[in-house]
Design a protein around this motif. Structure first.
Motif, PDB file in Angstrom:
ATOM      1  N   LYS A   2      -2.505   1.424  -9.866  1.00  0.00           N
ATOM      2  CA  LYS A   2      -2.623   0.513  -8.752  1.00  0.00           C
ATOM      3  C   LYS A   2      -1.314  -0.218  -8.520  1.00  0.00           C
ATOM      4  O   LYS A   2      -0.622  -0.589  -9.465  1.00  0.00           O
ATOM      5  N   THR A   3      -1.018  -0.489  -7.243  1.00  0.00           N
ATOM      6  CA  THR A   3       0.240  -1.139  -6.894  1.00  0.00           C
ATOM      7  C   THR A   3       0.363  -2.509  -7.532  1.00  0.00           C
ATOM      8  O   THR A   3       1.416  -2.910  -8.006  1.00  0.00           O
ATOM      9  N   GLU A   4      -0.789  -3.268  -7.569  1.00  0.00           N
ATOM     10  CA  GLU A   4      -0.679  -4.627  -8.097  1.00  0.00           C
ATOM     11  C   GLU A   4      -0.266  -4.640  -9.566  1.00  0.00           C
ATOM     12  O   GLU A   4       0.344  -5.587 -10.047  1.00  0.00           O
ATOM     13  N   ASP A   5      -0.635  -3.564 -10.324  1.00  0.00           N
ATOM     14  CA  ASP A   5      -0.240  -3.501 -11.724  1.00  0.00           C
ATOM     15  C   ASP A   5       1.270  -3.430 -11.865  1.00  0.00           C
ATOM     16  O   ASP A   5       1.842  -4.007 -12.781  1.00  0.00           O
ATOM     17  N   ILE A   6       1.924  -2.699 -10.956  1.00  0.00           N
ATOM     18  CA  ILE A   6       3.369  -2.568 -11.028  1.00  0.00           C
ATOM     19  C   ILE A   6       4.020  -3.934 -10.855  1.00  0.00           C
ATOM     20  O   ILE A   6       5.062  -4.226 -11.426  1.00  0.00           O
ATOM     21  N   LEU A   7       3.372  -4.805 -10.077  1.00  0.00           N
ATOM     22  CA  LEU A   7       3.924  -6.129  -9.791  1.00  0.00           C
ATOM     23  C   LEU A   7       3.473  -7.185 -10.803  1.00  0.00           C
ATOM     24  O   LEU A   7       3.905  -8.330 -10.723  1.00  0.00           O
ATOM     25  N   SER A   8       2.584  -6.817 -11.719  1.00  0.00           N
ATOM     26  CA  SER A   8       2.081  -7.775 -12.691  1.00  0.00           C
ATOM     27  C   SER A   8       3.061  -7.955 -13.831  1.00  0.00           C
ATOM     28  O   SER A   8       3.406  -6.993 -14.528  1.00  0.00           O
ATOM     29  N   ALA A   9       3.506  -9.187 -14.043  1.00  0.00           N
ATOM     30  CA  ALA A   9       4.461  -9.466 -15.115  1.00  0.00           C
ATOM     31  C   ALA A   9       3.863  -9.127 -16.476  1.00  0.00           C
ATOM     32  O   ALA A   9       4.548  -8.584 -17.350  1.00  0.00           O
ATOM     33  N   ALA A  77      11.686   1.114 -15.169  1.00  0.00           N
ATOM     34  CA  ALA A  77      12.076   0.361 -13.973  1.00  0.00           C
ATOM     35  C   ALA A  77      12.289  -1.110 -14.302  1.00  0.00           C
ATOM     36  O   ALA A  77      13.289  -1.718 -13.883  1.00  0.00           O
ATOM     37  N   VAL A  78      11.377  -1.688 -15.078  1.00  0.00           N
ATOM     38  CA  VAL A  78      11.520  -3.118 -15.395  1.00  0.00           C
ATOM     39  C   VAL A  78      12.604  -3.328 -16.445  1.00  0.00           C
ATOM     40  O   VAL A  78      13.362  -4.308 -16.388  1.00  0.00           O
ATOM     41  N   LEU A  79      12.737  -2.406 -17.403  1.00  0.00           N
ATOM     42  CA  LEU A  79      13.800  -2.522 -18.402  1.00  0.00           C
ATOM     43  C   LEU A  79      15.173  -2.405 -17.735  1.00  0.00           C
ATOM     44  O   LEU A  79      16.124  -3.087 -18.129  1.00  0.00           O
ATOM     45  N   ARG A  80      15.262  -1.552 -16.740  1.00  0.00           N
ATOM     46  CA  ARG A  80      16.521  -1.415 -15.999  1.00  0.00           C
ATOM     47  C   ARG A  80      16.889  -2.737 -15.329  1.00  0.00           C
ATOM     48  O   ARG A  80      18.018  -3.208 -15.447  1.00  0.00           O
ATOM     49  N   ARG A  81      15.913  -3.360 -14.674  1.00  0.00           N
ATOM     50  CA  ARG A  81      16.181  -4.650 -14.024  1.00  0.00           C
ATOM     51  C   ARG A  81      16.538  -5.716 -15.052  1.00  0.00           C
ATOM     52  O   ARG A  81      17.451  -6.524 -14.838  1.00  0.00           O
ATOM     53  N   HIS A  82      15.820  -5.722 -16.167  1.00  0.00           N
ATOM     54  CA  HIS A  82      16.065  -6.719 -17.213  1.00  0.00           C
ATOM     55  C   HIS A  82      17.481  -6.593 -17.779  1.00  0.00           C
ATOM     56  O   HIS A  82      18.222  -7.579 -17.869  1.00  0.00           O
ATOM     57  N   ARG A  83      17.854  -5.380 -18.134  1.00  0.00           N
ATOM     58  CA  ARG A  83      19.146  -5.184 -18.796  1.00  0.00           C
ATOM     59  C   ARG A  83      20.312  -5.324 -17.816  1.00  0.00           C
ATOM     60  O   ARG A  83      21.381  -5.810 -18.188  1.00  0.00           O
ATOM     61  N   LEU A  84      20.104  -4.927 -16.571  1.00  0.00           N
ATOM     62  CA  LEU A  84      21.132  -5.155 -15.555  1.00  0.00           C
ATOM     63  C   LEU A  84      21.315  -6.648 -15.313  1.00  0.00           C
ATOM     64  O   LEU A  84      22.443  -7.129 -15.123  1.00  0.00           O
ATOM     65  N   THR A  85      20.217  -7.389 -15.312  1.00  0.00           N
ATOM     66  CA  THR A  85      20.297  -8.836 -15.123  1.00  0.00           C
ATOM     67  C   THR A  85      21.076  -9.483 -16.260  1.00  0.00           C
ATOM     68  O   THR A  85      21.928 -10.359 -16.033  1.00  0.00           O
ATOM     69  N   GLU A  86      20.792  -9.063 -17.488  1.00  0.00           N
ATOM     70  CA  GLU A  86      21.548  -9.592 -18.634  1.00  0.00           C
ATOM     71  C   GLU A  86      23.037  -9.301 -18.472  1.00  0.00           C
ATOM     72  O   GLU A  86      23.889 -10.163 -18.725  1.00  0.00           O
ATOM     73  N   ALA A 104      16.765 -13.423 -18.206  1.00  0.00           N
ATOM     74  CA  ALA A 104      16.462 -12.098 -17.665  1.00  0.00           C
ATOM     75  C   ALA A 104      14.958 -11.838 -17.640  1.00  0.00           C
ATOM     76  O   ALA A 104      14.451 -11.197 -16.719  1.00  0.00           O
ATOM     77  N   CYS A 105      14.240 -12.338 -18.642  1.00  0.00           N
ATOM     78  CA  CYS A 105      12.783 -12.178 -18.666  1.00  0.00           C
ATOM     79  C   CYS A 105      12.145 -12.842 -17.445  1.00  0.00           C
ATOM     80  O   CYS A 105      11.168 -12.329 -16.888  1.00  0.00           O
ATOM     81  N   ARG A 106      12.693 -13.981 -17.035  1.00  0.00           N
ATOM     82  CA  ARG A 106      12.142 -14.673 -15.874  1.00  0.00           C
ATOM     83  C   ARG A 106      12.485 -13.950 -14.568  1.00  0.00           C
ATOM     84  O   ARG A 106      11.700 -13.955 -13.625  1.00  0.00           O
ATOM     85  N   LEU A 107      13.666 -13.337 -14.510  1.00  0.00           N
ATOM     86  CA  LEU A 107      14.150 -12.745 -13.263  1.00  0.00           C
ATOM     87  C   LEU A 107      13.728 -11.287 -13.065  1.00  0.00           C
ATOM     88  O   LEU A 107      13.643 -10.821 -11.922  1.00  0.00           O
ATOM     89  N   GLU A 108      13.455 -10.574 -14.140  1.00  0.00           N
ATOM     90  CA  GLU A 108      13.290  -9.119 -14.054  1.00  0.00           C
ATOM     91  C   GLU A 108      12.153  -8.676 -13.148  1.00  0.00           C
ATOM     92  O   GLU A 108      12.175  -7.577 -12.590  1.00  0.00           O
ATOM     93  N   HIS A 109      11.130  -9.527 -12.993  1.00  0.00           N
ATOM     94  CA  HIS A 109       9.959  -9.151 -12.214  1.00  0.00           C
ATOM     95  C   HIS A 109      10.152  -9.337 -10.706  1.00  0.00           C
ATOM     96  O   HIS A 109       9.290  -8.954  -9.923  1.00  0.00           O
ATOM     97  N   PHE A 110      11.273  -9.925 -10.308  1.00  0.00           N
ATOM     98  CA  PHE A 110      11.433 -10.301  -8.899  1.00  0.00           C
ATOM     99  C   PHE A 110      12.659  -9.696  -8.223  1.00  0.00           C
ATOM    100  O   PHE A 110      12.910  -9.967  -7.055  1.00  0.00           O
ATOM    101  N   ILE A 111      13.430  -8.907  -8.945  1.00  0.00           N
ATOM    102  CA  ILE A 111      14.648  -8.341  -8.371  1.00  0.00           C
ATOM    103  C   ILE A 111      14.303  -7.159  -7.465  1.00  0.00           C
ATOM    104  O   ILE A 111      13.587  -6.242  -7.864  1.00  0.00           O
ATOM    105  N   SER A 112      14.793  -7.197  -6.255  1.00  0.00           N
ATOM    106  CA  SER A 112      14.540  -6.118  -5.307  1.00  0.00           C
ATOM    107  C   SER A 112      15.468  -4.940  -5.558  1.00  0.00           C
ATOM    108  O   SER A 112      16.484  -5.060  -6.256  1.00  0.00           O
ATOM    109  N   GLY A 113      15.129  -3.808  -4.957  1.00  0.00           N
ATOM    110  CA  GLY A 113      15.977  -2.637  -5.075  1.00  0.00           C
ATOM    111  C   GLY A 113      17.355  -2.868  -4.495  1.00  0.00           C
ATOM    112  O   GLY A 113      18.359  -2.360  -5.024  1.00  0.00           O
ATOM    113  N   ALA A 114      17.423  -3.648  -3.419  1.00  0.00           N
ATOM    114  CA  ALA A 114      18.714  -3.925  -2.786  1.00  0.00           C
ATOM    115  C   ALA A 114      19.612  -4.732  -3.710  1.00  0.00           C
ATOM    116  O   ALA A 114      20.809  -4.446  -3.841  1.00  0.00           O
TER     117      ALA A 114
END
Length: 236
Positions: A2-9, A77-86, A104-114
């Motif tokens: 489900k899509t909402e699971d992907i968005l669930s922290a 996908a989330v690890l990529r955002r987390h580690r890029l943020t770090e 990074a833990c706080r930001l990783e769930h909200f970073i857009s593809g752009a």
């Protein structure tokens, strides 16, 4: 799925932990996830049921947990955002490597593809986070990164062996505390070490604080056996 699971922290955090434990060849069971997240066994059981239902994980007859391909992709996908943020916080904003995990833990769930694309371009597609762990999509295979580099836990290295720190484990209850401990000891990725003495095999780790002795340059550094098990190293 489900899509909402992907968005669930919470879902993302479970997928991250299962992914990291699998990468470090740890057996993943509900009890260990409860320990890592410091929650009750029933809480983990309900989450695992949800993840199985939505196609992210599978469990065998021994109740061992593994990610499906969909689960691996979501975790990466989330690890990529987390580690890029770090990496961004250290390389672009000048924060210290031991300060960025919680941010990074706080930001990783909200970073857009752009934003992710801009960070990659700005940093010239970095391969690892500041703690040495691979950024999925920037290395050939993040899932086999440790195997591909013939990495060993420092706790398994024999006396007199020369090694270099590859990365700090992310399979811990309090990663920020571990990173701060390594920072205080001056043990960062890329640091070359010589094992001087391991902790006594007949003494439990909790009763042998800082019994592992290392030579880092001209410094003798002592760390706990538990900390040594959380450093991945390669032979030099």
């Amino acid at each position: 799925m489900k899509t909402e699971d992907i968005l669930s922290a919470t879902v993302e955090e479970y997928l991250e932990m299962i992914y990291n434990m699998s990468m470090e060849e740890e057996v993943v069971i509900g009890a260990r996830l409860a320990e890592r997240f410091q929650v009750s066994a029933p809480t983990v059981t309900e989450m695992l049921k949800r993840l199985v239902r939505d196609g992210y994980v599978e469990m065998n007859t021994k109740r061992h947990v593994s990610l499906t391909e969909a689960g691996n992709q979501a975790a990466e996908a989330v690890l990529r955002r987390h580690r890029l943020t770090e990496r961004f916080l250290v390389d672009m904003l000048g924060m210290q490597w031991h300060e960025v995990h919680e941010e990074a833990c706080r930001l990783e769930h909200f970073i857009s593809g752009a934003v992710e694309s801009r960070v990659i371009a700005s940093l010239n597609n970095p391969m690892t986070c500041p703690h040495g762990n691979p950024i999925p999509g920037s290395v050939s295979n993040a899932r086999t990164y440790l195997k591909d580099n013939h990495a060993l836990r420092l706790s398994t290295v024999s006396n007199g062996t020369s090694v270099k720190i590859l990365c700090v484990s992310e399979v811990v209850e309090d990663e920020e505390a571990l990173i701060m401990y390594m920072h205080q000891k001056g043990l960062t990725p890329g640091t070359q070490l010589v094992m001087l003495a391991q902790a006594s095999e007949d003494m439990p780790a909790e009763e042998a604080p800082e019994q592992v002795r290392l030579l880092a340059g001209e410094r003798v550094v002592c760390i706990s056996a538990e900390a040594a098990s959380k450093l991945w190293v390669v032979l030099v």
